[in-house]
Design a protein around this motif. Structure first.
Motif, short mmCIF file in Angstrom:
data_model
loop_
_atom_site.label_atom_id
_atom_site.label_comp_id
_atom_site.label_asym_id
_atom_site.label_seq_id
_atom_site.Cartn_x
_atom_site.Cartn_y
_atom_site.Cartn_z
N MET A 1 25.25 18.72 25.70
CA MET A 1 26.47 19.46 25.95
C MET A 1 26.78 20.39 24.78
SD MET A 1 28.69 16.36 27.52
CE MET A 1 27.70 15.11 26.75
N PRO A 2 27.16 21.60 25.07
CA PRO A 2 27.46 22.55 23.99
C PRO A 2 28.61 22.08 23.11
CG PRO A 2 27.28 23.67 26.11
CD PRO A 2 27.26 22.21 26.38
N LYS A 3 28.56 22.46 21.85
CA LYS A 3 29.60 22.02 20.91
C LYS A 3 30.96 22.67 21.20
CE LYS A 3 28.28 25.45 17.50
NZ LYS A 3 27.78 25.72 16.19
N GLU A 4 30.97 23.76 21.99
CA GLU A 4 32.23 24.44 22.30
C GLU A 4 33.06 23.69 23.34
OE1 GLU A 4 29.25 26.22 23.06
OE2 GLU A 4 29.04 27.14 21.11
N TRP A 5 32.46 22.76 24.04
CA TRP A 5 33.18 22.02 25.07
C TRP A 5 34.21 21.09 24.45
CZ3 TRP A 5 29.25 20.07 29.29
CH2 TRP A 5 28.70 21.16 29.93
N THR A 6 35.35 20.98 25.11
CA THR A 6 36.37 20.04 24.66
C THR A 6 36.01 18.64 25.16
OG1 THR A 6 37.69 20.33 26.67
CG2 THR A 6 38.15 21.83 24.83
N ALA A 7 36.73 17.65 24.67
CA ALA A 7 36.48 16.27 25.11
C ALA A 7 36.73 16.15 26.62
CB ALA A 7 37.39 15.31 24.35
N LYS A 8 37.73 16.84 27.12
CA LYS A 8 38.03 16.80 28.55
C LYS A 8 36.88 17.40 29.35
CE LYS A 8 41.37 18.31 32.00
NZ LYS A 8 42.64 19.01 32.25
N GLN A 9 36.32 18.51 28.86
CA GLN A 9 35.21 19.14 29.57
C GLN A 9 33.97 18.26 29.55
OE1 GLN A 9 35.39 22.78 27.36
NE2 GLN A 9 36.59 23.84 28.92
N GLU A 10 33.76 17.53 28.46
CA GLU A 10 32.63 16.60 28.39
C GLU A 10 32.82 15.46 29.39
OE1 GLU A 10 31.65 15.31 24.42
OE2 GLU A 10 31.85 17.35 23.64
N ARG A 11 34.05 14.95 29.52
CA ARG A 11 34.32 13.90 30.50
C ARG A 11 34.11 14.42 31.92
NH1 ARG A 11 38.88 13.22 27.29
NH2 ARG A 11 40.22 14.01 28.95
N GLN A 12 34.56 15.65 32.16
CA GLN A 12 34.38 16.26 33.47
C GLN A 12 32.89 16.40 33.79
OE1 GLN A 12 35.50 20.40 33.82
NE2 GLN A 12 35.97 20.19 35.99
N TYR A 13 32.12 16.85 32.81
CA TYR A 13 30.67 17.00 32.97
C TYR A 13 30.04 15.66 33.37
CZ TYR A 13 25.78 17.40 31.53
OH TYR A 13 24.41 17.36 31.49
#
Length: 109
Positions: A1-13
């Motif tokens: 996962m790219p480092k620009e993603w927020t924690a919420k975006q990582e959970r969504q992913y």
């Protein structure tokens, strides 16, 4: 996962990836779908440096919710998607072409 993603975006992913795998998609395909969904949401909220016109102007993946599946309209890529591919391939006159002309120029129609 790219480092620009927020924690919420990582959970969504992770959620989307797991959901796709539960529905029978391969691990590679599930990762691709999840990343595309999160990246499209990032583009629509102005978080990405570059974004295609179709990413920004189209409905979000959550809003669409399978809306394009199972319809009687012609299947395949949108005009904007064909245009973006023609742009990558440096096809002359692409801005004046309609969807069927772009498909023909790309060898898809």
């Amino acid at each position: 996962m790219p480092k620009e993603w927020t924690a919420k975006q990582e959970r969504q992913y992770e959620h989307i990836k797991d959901s796709e795998q539960d529905q029978g998609a391969s691990a590679k395909r599930a990762k691709e779908i999840a990343a595309r969904t999160v990246n499209k949401n990032r583009a629509q909220s102005g978080q990405s440096k570059t974004a295609s016109r179709s990413s920004v102007q189209d409905k979000s993946p959550q809003q669409r919710g399978g809306q394009r599946s199972g319809t009687n309209r012609p299947k395949g890529p949108t005009r904007d998607q064909l245009y973006n591919e023609a742009k990558k391939r440096n096809i002359d006159g692409r801005s004046k072409m309609n969807k069927s002309q772009l498909a023909k120029a790309l060898g898809k129609g």
